[in-house]
Write a protein that holds these residues in place. Structure first.
Motif, PDB file in Angstrom:
ATOM      1  N   VAL A  32       0.840  -1.203   0.000  1.00 36.32           N
ATOM      2  CA  VAL A  32       0.000   0.000   0.000  1.00 36.32           C
ATOM      3  C   VAL A  32       0.872   1.249   0.000  1.00 36.32           C
ATOM      4  O   VAL A  32       0.607   2.216  -0.715  1.00 36.32           O
ATOM      5  CB  VAL A  32      -0.944  -0.001   1.222  1.00 36.32           C
ATOM      6  N   LEU A  33       1.934   1.218   0.807  1.00 42.05           N
ATOM      7  CA  LEU A  33       2.839   2.363   0.861  1.00 42.05           C
ATOM      8  C   LEU A  33       3.505   2.589  -0.490  1.00 42.05           C
ATOM      9  O   LEU A  33       3.625   3.727  -0.947  1.00 42.05           O
ATOM     10  CB  LEU A  33       3.908   2.126   1.933  1.00 42.05           C
ATOM     11  N   HIS A  34       3.925   1.509  -1.123  1.00 43.48           N
ATOM     12  CA  HIS A  34       4.608   1.643  -2.408  1.00 43.48           C
ATOM     13  C   HIS A  34       3.707   2.321  -3.424  1.00 43.48           C
ATOM     14  O   HIS A  34       4.113   3.279  -4.100  1.00 43.48           O
ATOM     15  CB  HIS A  34       5.060   0.274  -2.913  1.00 43.48           C
ATOM     16  N   ARG A  35       2.478   1.834  -3.526  1.00 43.82           N
ATOM     17  CA  ARG A  35       1.544   2.403  -4.500  1.00 43.82           C
ATOM     18  C   ARG A  35       1.287   3.882  -4.219  1.00 43.82           C
ATOM     19  O   ARG A  35       1.345   4.727  -5.113  1.00 43.82           O
ATOM     20  CB  ARG A  35       0.231   1.628  -4.471  1.00 43.82           C
ATOM     21  N   GLY A  36       1.001   4.198  -2.945  1.00 39.29           N
ATOM     22  CA  GLY A  36       0.677   5.576  -2.598  1.00 39.29           C
ATOM     23  C   GLY A  36       1.856   6.516  -2.747  1.00 39.29           C
ATOM     24  O   GLY A  36       1.699   7.655  -3.214  1.00 39.29           O
ATOM     25  N   LEU A  37       3.064   6.047  -2.386  1.00 36.73           N
ATOM     26  CA  LEU A  37       4.231   6.924  -2.452  1.00 36.73           C
ATOM     27  C   LEU A  37       4.684   7.146  -3.896  1.00 36.73           C
ATOM     28  O   LEU A  37       5.143   8.241  -4.239  1.00 36.73           O
ATOM     29  CB  LEU A  37       5.366   6.331  -1.615  1.00 36.73           C
ATOM     30  N   VAL A  38       4.574   6.132  -4.730  1.00 39.54           N
ATOM     31  CA  VAL A  38       4.912   6.329  -6.145  1.00 39.54           C
ATOM     32  C   VAL A  38       3.995   7.393  -6.750  1.00 39.54           C
ATOM     33  O   VAL A  38       4.446   8.302  -7.461  1.00 39.54           O
ATOM     34  CB  VAL A  38       4.805   5.012  -6.941  1.00 39.54           C
ATOM     35  N   ASP A  39       2.709   7.287  -6.439  1.00 39.75           N
ATOM     36  CA  ASP A  39       1.760   8.286  -6.943  1.00 39.75           C
ATOM     37  C   ASP A  39       2.115   9.679  -6.438  1.00 39.75           C
ATOM     38  O   ASP A  39       2.067  10.660  -7.193  1.00 39.75           O
ATOM     39  CB  ASP A  39       0.328   7.931  -6.507  1.00 39.75           C
ATOM     40  N   LEU A  40       2.482   9.764  -5.154  1.00 43.17           N
ATOM     41  CA  LEU A  40       2.803  11.058  -4.558  1.00 43.17           C
ATOM     42  C   LEU A  40       4.063  11.656  -5.181  1.00 43.17           C
ATOM     43  O   LEU A  40       4.082  12.833  -5.572  1.00 43.17           O
ATOM     44  CB  LEU A  40       2.992  10.905  -3.045  1.00 43.17           C
ATOM     45  N   VAL A  41       5.117  10.859  -5.268  1.00 44.81           N
ATOM     46  CA  VAL A  41       6.385  11.338  -5.825  1.00 44.81           C
ATOM     47  C   VAL A  41       6.206  11.792  -7.267  1.00 44.81           C
ATOM     48  O   VAL A  41       6.722  12.843  -7.679  1.00 44.81           O
ATOM     49  CB  VAL A  41       7.458  10.229  -5.736  1.00 44.81           C
ATOM     50  N   THR A  42       5.447  11.010  -8.025  1.00 39.27           N
ATOM     51  CA  THR A  42       5.234  11.343  -9.435  1.00 39.27           C
ATOM     52  C   THR A  42       4.352  12.577  -9.588  1.00 39.27           C
ATOM     53  O   THR A  42       4.654  13.481 -10.373  1.00 39.27           O
ATOM     54  CB  THR A  42       4.597  10.156 -10.170  1.00 39.27           C
ATOM     55  N   LEU A 102       3.093  12.704   5.337  1.00 40.06           N
ATOM     56  CA  LEU A 102       1.647  12.660   5.585  1.00 40.06           C
ATOM     57  C   LEU A 102       0.993  13.986   5.241  1.00 40.06           C
ATOM     58  O   LEU A 102      -0.104  14.019   4.677  1.00 40.06           O
ATOM     59  CB  LEU A 102       1.380  12.298   7.042  1.00 40.06           C
ATOM     60  N   ASP A 103       1.670  15.083   5.558  1.00 40.87           N
ATOM     61  CA  ASP A 103       1.128  16.404   5.219  1.00 40.87           C
ATOM     62  C   ASP A 103       0.954  16.542   3.702  1.00 40.87           C
ATOM     63  O   ASP A 103      -0.030  17.118   3.230  1.00 40.87           O
ATOM     64  CB  ASP A 103       2.045  17.512   5.745  1.00 40.87           C
ATOM     65  N   ARG A 104       1.914  16.020   2.956  1.00 41.84           N
ATOM     66  CA  ARG A 104       1.804  16.088   1.495  1.00 41.84           C
ATOM     67  C   ARG A 104       0.637  15.199   1.006  1.00 41.84           C
ATOM     68  O   ARG A 104      -0.078  15.577   0.089  1.00 41.84           O
ATOM     69  CB  ARG A 104       3.103  15.615   0.852  1.00 41.84           C
ATOM     70  N   VAL A 105       0.498  14.018   1.630  1.00 46.25           N
ATOM     71  CA  VAL A 105      -0.581  13.109   1.236  1.00 46.25           C
ATOM     72  C   VAL A 105      -1.949  13.753   1.477  1.00 46.25           C
ATOM     73  O   VAL A 105      -2.833  13.730   0.610  1.00 46.25           O
ATOM     74  CB  VAL A 105      -0.481  11.773   2.000  1.00 46.25           C
ATOM     75  N   THR A 106      -2.125  14.333   2.647  1.00 44.37           N
ATOM     76  CA  THR A 106      -3.426  14.910   2.985  1.00 44.37           C
ATOM     77  C   THR A 106      -3.688  16.187   2.199  1.00 44.37           C
ATOM     78  O   THR A 106      -4.841  16.506   1.889  1.00 44.37           O
ATOM     79  CB  THR A 106      -3.514  15.191   4.482  1.00 44.37           C
ATOM     80  N   ALA A 107      -2.619  16.908   1.860  1.00 44.40           N
ATOM     81  CA  ALA A 107      -2.801  18.130   1.065  1.00 44.40           C
ATOM     82  C   ALA A 107      -3.239  17.796  -0.346  1.00 44.40           C
ATOM     83  O   ALA A 107      -3.935  18.567  -1.000  1.00 44.40           O
ATOM     84  CB  ALA A 107      -1.501  18.938   1.030  1.00 44.40           C
TER      85      ALA A 107
END
Length: 229
Positions: free
Chosen positions: A170-180, A223-228
């Motif tokens: 789950v972290l991998h999927r979410g972080l790849v999306d965030l970084v990209t 987390l701040d970036r994810v929620t933003a």
């Protein structure tokens, strides 16, 4: 819907599926007492032991519950989700909040318990993360998670290891999306290297307070970036 005799195959699975269909289909509602083992065995054309195992499977799925001396009763018409399924369907922010609570304490334990072998593994993982700076976002995130996993492993708690392993996809999927999405590596291919180096140094030094603080700040920033978003 009548219960038909089963065909030869994994009989427990077939029996559980047939009984599950009765429950999910509304034939047996919540609060209904199921027929006895002998009755179910005769209807399904199997032995009582097969029925017993099938009922255990349904109990594990949260559909039925045995009451001592009273029988087996339907308690839900929809199967309970298992932990991996819940994680896959959860919002990344929710997973990250739990990750923060778990992993910050894990690195504190790692700082107290790390061995020479752990230190070597953590340093190798940090080196691999830096090397992954030349790779695509998916590989970079994979290397990042591998470093965190190496630190968690140094806590020498198998439950923490298993829990982090469940989080990883789950972290991998979410972080790849965030970084990209935020193009976080555009100007810094080794995004977050300073904080990860500081975390590794604190764990190696046995400084639990610094390790917990550094990781907490790093995860809070993500987390701040994810929620933003």
């Amino acid at each position: 819907m009548p219960l038909d005799a089963l065909r030869p195959a994994p009989l427990v699975e077939q029996a559980a599926e047939r009984l599950r269909a009765q429950i999910v289909g509304g034939e047996w509602g919540v609060g209904t007492k199921l027929p006895g083992e002998s009755t179910l065995a005769k209807a399904l054309g199997v032995g009582r032991s097969t029925v017993r195992e099938a009922l255990r499977a349904l109990a594990g799925a949260g559909l039925v519950r045995a009451r001592q001396g009273a029988g087996v009763f339907v308690i839900a018409t929809e199967p309970a989700q298992d932990w991996p399924t819940r994680l896959r369907e959860a919002a990344v922010a929710e997973v990250y909040e739990v990750r923060m609570m778990v992993e910050v304490q894990a690195v504190r334990l790692a700082a107290a318990r790390r061995t020479a072998a752990d230190i070597a593994a953590i340093e190798a993982a940090l080196t691999a993360r830096r090397a992954a700076g030349a790779l695509d976002d998916a590989e970079f995130v994979r290397a990042d998670i591998a470093l965190h996993a190496a630190v968690v492993a140094a806590a020498h708690n198998t439950v923490l290891d298993d829990l982090f392993a469940q989080f990883a996809p789950v972290l991998h999927r979410g972080l790849v999306d965030l970084v990209t999405l935020l193009d976080l590596r555009a100007d810094d291919p080794d995004h977050g290297d300073d904080s990860h180096a500081a975390l590794v140094a604190a764990v190696i030094a046995g400084d639990a307070d610094t390790a917990g603080r550094v990781l907490g700040e790093e995860l809070r920033g993500t987390l701040d970036r994810v929620t933003a978003g």
